[in-house]
Design a protein around this motif. Structure first.
Motif, short mmCIF file in Angstrom:
data_model
loop_
_atom_site.label_atom_id
_atom_site.label_comp_id
_atom_site.label_asym_id
_atom_site.label_seq_id
_atom_site.Cartn_x
_atom_site.Cartn_y
_atom_site.Cartn_z
N ALA A 65 0.82 -1.22 0.00
CA ALA A 65 0.00 0.00 0.00
C ALA A 65 0.85 1.26 0.00
N ASP A 66 0.35 2.26 -0.69
CA ASP A 66 0.97 3.57 -0.72
C ASP A 66 0.79 4.21 0.66
N PHE A 67 -0.41 4.15 1.18
CA PHE A 67 -0.65 4.43 2.58
C PHE A 67 -1.97 3.85 3.07
N ILE B 290 -1.47 0.97 14.63
CA ILE B 290 -1.41 1.11 13.17
C ILE B 290 -0.37 2.16 12.79
N LEU B 291 -0.40 3.30 13.50
CA LEU B 291 0.56 4.38 13.20
C LEU B 291 2.00 3.90 13.37
N LEU B 292 2.25 3.14 14.42
CA LEU B 292 3.63 2.76 14.73
C LEU B 292 4.10 1.53 13.95
N ALA C 58 2.62 0.08 10.99
CA ALA C 58 2.30 -0.07 9.56
C ALA C 58 3.58 -0.02 8.74
N PRO C 59 3.64 -0.78 7.66
CA PRO C 59 4.83 -0.78 6.80
C PRO C 59 4.85 0.42 5.86
N CYS C 60 3.87 1.29 5.98
CA CYS C 60 3.73 2.43 5.06
C CYS C 60 3.22 3.63 5.88
N PRO C 61 3.20 4.82 5.28
CA PRO C 61 2.62 5.97 6.00
C PRO C 61 1.14 5.76 6.31
N VAL C 62 0.64 6.49 7.28
CA VAL C 62 -0.76 6.39 7.70
C VAL C 62 -1.38 7.79 7.68
N LEU C 63 -2.50 7.92 6.97
CA LEU C 63 -3.23 9.19 6.94
C LEU C 63 -4.38 9.11 7.93
#
Lengths: 141, 141
Positions: A94-96, A119-121, A123-128
């Motif tokens: 995922a892109d984010f 999820i914020l910490l 996740a393998p990707c940025p989180v919006l």
């Protein structure tokens, strides 16, 4: 093809997250993967489960009308929301991830839910992180 | 014209946030507003302050080379990072704020800094949280 993964619950913050995720998917020509968490079966009467399904169907139709193809994955009841979102994000590269946050309580208590934190910490990707009514109260701090 | 606001510190997570914010600004033709927080003057020798300024200059040049016009705002030492980012986001009607998060500690301790929590909860717009090395370890959960 890149993907936007969104955690959807049938609440204002979940709808806000879905709306924003759809805009971002459209903007970058990404596929949209909706991970739908039902509330626990124990807390719901049968009629309510139907209502949740109907709400998801409405959301899916809105996306289709906007020309956005969404893949909806149903998260099994009792499954871990944070882990599931993280593993779907990893699997789809995922892109984010887009998540919805509840607003502060009226007494201003500062709490970020444990699922959101994980999820914020992790996740393998940025989180919006999107709050409900973001569009309505832009400009207010 | 819409804006992307990014909190920049001269650390891996700050550079990751700046990189991602620049990509997002380019993608949507938004202006990029960089809020630069120095570490507290008390913690730094004079040479270090110069190093921070030099690093910011390098970052600014990289952005200019990539065709991205960035407005850099220097946050006064001692000012509150969370409040400053939130007020700049409100003032510029930001599309979203980008912040950098530190990774979990090696012992896996789950901590989201208090500034990050306040920005996530109090920002008038969505917040994109980026970790250092996101590009390098995509796919790993």
């Amino acid at each position: 093809m890149t993907a936007i993964v969104v955690g959807y619950i049938p609440k204002p913050e979940g709808r806000a997250a879905l709306r924003r995720a759809a805009e971002e998917a459209k903007l970058r020509g990404a596929r949209l993967v909706v991970v739908h968490s039902e509330r626990s079966g124990r807390d719901l009467a049968d009629g309510e489960v139907e209502t949740e399904d109907a709400q998801l169907e409405v959301a899916r139709k809105e996306l289709a009308d906007a020309g956005i193809e969404a893949e909806v994955r149903q998260l099994a009841r009792g499954a871990d929301v944070a882990e599931d979102l993280i593993s779907v994000a990893a699997e789809t590269a995922a892109d984010f991830i887009v998540i919805g946050l509840r607003r502060r309580s009226p007494v201003g208590k500062l709490i970020l839910g444990s699922n959101a934190q994980r999820i914020l910490l992790d996740a393998p990707c940025p989180v919006l992180a999107v709050k409900a009514d973001d569009a309505a109260d832009q400009g207010g701090a």
